[in-house]
Scaffold this motif. Structure first.
Motif, PDB file in Angstrom:
ATOM      1  N   TYR A 103       0.810  -1.216   0.000  1.00  0.00           N
ATOM      2  CA  TYR A 103       0.000   0.000   0.000  1.00  0.00           C
ATOM      3  C   TYR A 103       0.849   1.275   0.000  1.00  0.00           C
ATOM      4  O   TYR A 103       0.306   2.373   0.103  1.00  0.00           O
ATOM      5  CB  TYR A 103      -0.936  -0.008   1.213  1.00  0.00           C
ATOM      6  CG  TYR A 103      -2.093  -0.959   1.050  1.00  0.00           C
ATOM      7  CD1 TYR A 103      -3.295  -0.539   0.508  1.00  0.00           C
ATOM      8  CD2 TYR A 103      -1.968  -2.294   1.414  1.00  0.00           C
ATOM      9  CE1 TYR A 103      -4.358  -1.409   0.335  1.00  0.00           C
ATOM     10  CE2 TYR A 103      -3.018  -3.184   1.253  1.00  0.00           C
ATOM     11  CZ  TYR A 103      -4.216  -2.735   0.708  1.00  0.00           C
ATOM     12  OH  TYR A 103      -5.258  -3.612   0.534  1.00  0.00           O
ATOM     13  N   LEU A 104       2.159   1.133  -0.107  1.00  0.00           N
ATOM     14  CA  LEU A 104       3.025   2.318  -0.070  1.00  0.00           C
ATOM     15  C   LEU A 104       2.903   3.196  -1.310  1.00  0.00           C
ATOM     16  O   LEU A 104       3.399   4.322  -1.308  1.00  0.00           O
ATOM     17  CB  LEU A 104       4.486   1.887   0.136  1.00  0.00           C
ATOM     18  CG  LEU A 104       4.835   1.464   1.570  1.00  0.00           C
ATOM     19  CD1 LEU A 104       6.263   0.934   1.645  1.00  0.00           C
ATOM     20  CD2 LEU A 104       4.657   2.621   2.536  1.00  0.00           C
ATOM     21  N   ASN A 105       2.253   2.712  -2.354  1.00  0.00           N
ATOM     22  CA  ASN A 105       2.023   3.583  -3.510  1.00  0.00           C
ATOM     23  C   ASN A 105       1.065   4.706  -3.178  1.00  0.00           C
ATOM     24  O   ASN A 105       1.137   5.799  -3.744  1.00  0.00           O
ATOM     25  CB  ASN A 105       1.472   2.777  -4.692  1.00  0.00           C
ATOM     26  CG  ASN A 105       2.552   1.949  -5.374  1.00  0.00           C
ATOM     27  OD1 ASN A 105       3.727   2.297  -5.315  1.00  0.00           O
ATOM     28  ND2 ASN A 105       2.158   0.860  -6.005  1.00  0.00           N
ATOM     29  N   ASN A 106       0.141   4.418  -2.248  1.00  0.00           N
ATOM     30  CA  ASN A 106      -0.863   5.413  -1.884  1.00  0.00           C
ATOM     31  C   ASN A 106      -0.777   5.874  -0.431  1.00  0.00           C
ATOM     32  O   ASN A 106      -1.460   6.817  -0.045  1.00  0.00           O
ATOM     33  CB  ASN A 106      -2.269   4.854  -2.142  1.00  0.00           C
ATOM     34  CG  ASN A 106      -2.454   4.429  -3.590  1.00  0.00           C
ATOM     35  OD1 ASN A 106      -2.512   3.242  -3.881  1.00  0.00           O
ATOM     36  ND2 ASN A 106      -2.510   5.392  -4.497  1.00  0.00           N
ATOM     37  N   CYS A 107       0.030   5.202   0.362  1.00  0.00           N
ATOM     38  CA  CYS A 107       0.169   5.544   1.784  1.00  0.00           C
ATOM     39  C   CYS A 107       1.611   5.948   2.082  1.00  0.00           C
ATOM     40  O   CYS A 107       2.545   5.443   1.460  1.00  0.00           O
ATOM     41  CB  CYS A 107      -0.210   4.364   2.665  1.00  0.00           C
ATOM     42  SG  CYS A 107      -1.909   3.813   2.466  1.00  0.00           S
ATOM     43  N   SER A 108       1.770   6.824   3.052  1.00  0.00           N
ATOM     44  CA  SER A 108       3.131   7.230   3.408  1.00  0.00           C
ATOM     45  C   SER A 108       3.380   7.231   4.913  1.00  0.00           C
ATOM     46  O   SER A 108       4.486   7.520   5.352  1.00  0.00           O
ATOM     47  CB  SER A 108       3.432   8.623   2.842  1.00  0.00           C
ATOM     48  OG  SER A 108       2.475   9.557   3.281  1.00  0.00           O
ATOM     49  N   THR A 109       2.350   6.911   5.703  1.00  0.00           N
ATOM     50  CA  THR A 109       2.529   6.889   7.157  1.00  0.00           C
ATOM     51  C   THR A 109       1.985   5.587   7.734  1.00  0.00           C
ATOM     52  O   THR A 109       1.164   4.902   7.109  1.00  0.00           O
ATOM     53  CB  THR A 109       1.808   8.064   7.838  1.00  0.00           C
ATOM     54  OG1 THR A 109       0.386   7.873   7.724  1.00  0.00           O
ATOM     55  CG2 THR A 109       2.198   9.398   7.226  1.00  0.00           C
ATOM     56  N   ILE A 110       2.420   5.277   8.938  1.00  0.00           N
ATOM     57  CA  ILE A 110       1.923   4.090   9.641  1.00  0.00           C
ATOM     58  C   ILE A 110       0.418   4.205   9.864  1.00  0.00           C
ATOM     59  O   ILE A 110      -0.322   3.222   9.733  1.00  0.00           O
ATOM     60  CB  ILE A 110       2.648   3.935  10.995  1.00  0.00           C
ATOM     61  CG1 ILE A 110       4.144   3.652  10.781  1.00  0.00           C
ATOM     62  CG2 ILE A 110       2.011   2.837  11.836  1.00  0.00           C
ATOM     63  CD1 ILE A 110       4.457   2.343  10.101  1.00  0.00           C
ATOM     64  N   LYS A 111      -0.050   5.391  10.184  1.00  0.00           N
ATOM     65  CA  LYS A 111      -1.479   5.609  10.426  1.00  0.00           C
ATOM     66  C   LYS A 111      -2.300   5.272   9.187  1.00  0.00           C
ATOM     67  O   LYS A 111      -3.354   4.623   9.280  1.00  0.00           O
ATOM     68  CB  LYS A 111      -1.715   7.054  10.845  1.00  0.00           C
ATOM     69  CG  LYS A 111      -3.145   7.371  11.221  1.00  0.00           C
ATOM     70  CD  LYS A 111      -3.272   8.817  11.694  1.00  0.00           C
ATOM     71  CE  LYS A 111      -4.708   9.149  12.080  1.00  0.00           C
ATOM     72  NZ  LYS A 111      -4.823  10.559  12.560  1.00  0.00           N
TER      73      LYS A 111
END
Length: 425
Positions: free
Chosen positions: A327-335
């Protein structure tokens, strides 16, 4: 000896954290002791539990220190040295009311000139002082000449007597002012190097004035670093960034990177010890860029161990760590990533656009046997439901992930196949 001084009157800011990181790095490079000083003399403004939160955050960022010093515990030394200054006529009692001082400030503002105390009480005789029955503060005598010091970044710093002024060192309640307490404490603990914000340049000159008046002539090495401007009010708080899912390692990476000549963009605090040069920092004010921090945070998540990432999110399965990284393509934080994982395991309620497909697919999935790969599951679902399914079907994606889009299901399935019974509920 190095010291990081912080006030419990406000939450730990990104500026303060950066100063703490720089002190830690340089102290480690010089193999010298770093002490944490809590400037807690202003009891009325101190925030409850703020000092505890600051210490916890510094621990979270692995900023080690040899001991914690509470400035308020040195009150007897602050008062004793103030008496010494009074006896030597290097300080004086000031009986001026706040109204009078406000008038002086307003007058200076109207004339567009630098405000400075008019020196009225500095000329009072000892007899007059003894006969005045009114609250008083204690002020330093204004220096008679410029005070200059050398700074590793700013070069030669010079302030005039009018800029330094006859400033207060003890308030009406006989507690010390900021500059006075700092000057005395730096003497008491034999501080040799001070790394602080550039906004303290005039404060440093005043503290040197106090120390010289007390006969302390040790040359302290100073570095006044550029401040970080932040347009996002909440992002100025370190705790806010942590709560939003930014990793301490990524925040430290970003703050040390700002204004430095780093050989690479992504690094750990331990790696920074090898190349960081405090004297090469930029003197220009710095701008906090939340998008840059997100990019750095994403890269730290990418290189994190899968099991560790899984545990941070609330699981203990390496597959969940691998799934999270999809999911790092669309997410950048742990939250943000945790929200995606929570959506996968949350009960799925039918939504209007899938009202016909949802119950049929859900029932088929609940009855499905274990399949090793996604293609086998897809073929089974086609036969059971008679739907024309493929790996981009939004309804199937919603049931399996809680979202209508995202990583392809053939990528996701290897990491959720063992949880299918728990997911489809």
């Amino acid at each position: 000896m190095f010291r990081f001084a912080v006030s419990p009157t406000e939450p730990l800011s990104i500026n303060s954290l950066r100063i703490a990181l720089l002190n830690y790095i340089v102290a480690q490079q010089h193999k010298e002791e770093l002490v944490l000083r809590i400037d807690d003399t202003d009891k009325e403004l101190n925030i409850e539990n703020c000092e505890k939160e600051i210490q916890e955050l510094l621990t979270l960022f692995s900023i080690g220190h040899s001991r914690v010093i509470f400035q308020s515990e040195n009150l007897k030394y602050h008062q004793k040295m103030a008496m010494q200054l009074l006896m030597q006529k290097k300080a004086f009692s000031c009986f001026c009311s706040q109204e009078k001082l406000d008038e002086l400030k307003e007058e200076a503002q109207q004339k567009n000139t630098l405000y400075s105390y008019d020196g009225f009480c500095a000329t009072l005789s000892d007899e007059t002082v003894l006969n005045v029955n009114a609250p008083f503060t204690i002020r330093m005598q204004k220096p008679t000449e410029n005070i200059e010091f050398s700074d590793s970044l700013q070069g030669s710093v010079n302030h005039t007597p009018d800029e330094i002024d006859a400033f207060i060192i003890l308030k009406h309640d006989k507690t010390p002012t900021y500059n006075y307490a700092c000057a005395v404490d730096d003497m008491l603990y034999d501080i040799s190097t001070i790394i602080r914000s550039s906004k303290h340049l005039l404060n440093t000159t005043r503290q040197i004035h106090i120390q010289k008046a007390l006969g302390y002539n040790k040359v302290i090495a100073y570095t006044h670093c550029a401040d970080i401007s932040c347009d996002i009010k909440e992002a100025n708080s370190v705790k806010y960034l942590i709560d939003e899912g930014f990793l301490p390692a990524a925040i430290a990476n970003y703050l040390v990177l700002l204004g430095s000549n780093a050989p690479k963009e992504i690094f750990t605090l331990e790696e920074a010890l090898e190349w960081f040069d405090i004297n090469s920092l930029s003197k220009e004010n710095l701008t906090f860029d939340i998008n840059k921090l997100k990019e750095i945070n994403k890269q730290h998540i990418e290189t994190m161990g899968n099991m560790r990432l899984s545990k941070i999110i609330g699981f203990a399965d390496e597959d969940i760590g691998k799934l999270s990284k999809l999911y790092l393509n669309n997410c950048s934080t742990i939250k943000e990533i945790k929200a995606k994982m929570d959506a996968i395991f949350a009960p799925k309620k039918p939504i209007k656009k899938f009202k016909d497909e949802f119950p049929v697919l859900k029932e088929a999935l609940e009855k499905a046997p274990y399949f090793e790969n996604f293609d086998a599951l897809l073929n089974y679902l086609k036969q059971e439901t008679q739907f024309d399914l493929n790996d981009s079907t939004a309804s199937l994606c919603y049931i399996l992930t809680g979202n209508e889009s995202g990583p392809s299901l053939d990528e996701v399935y290897p990491f959720i196949k063992n949880y299918l019974g728990e997911i489809v509920k």
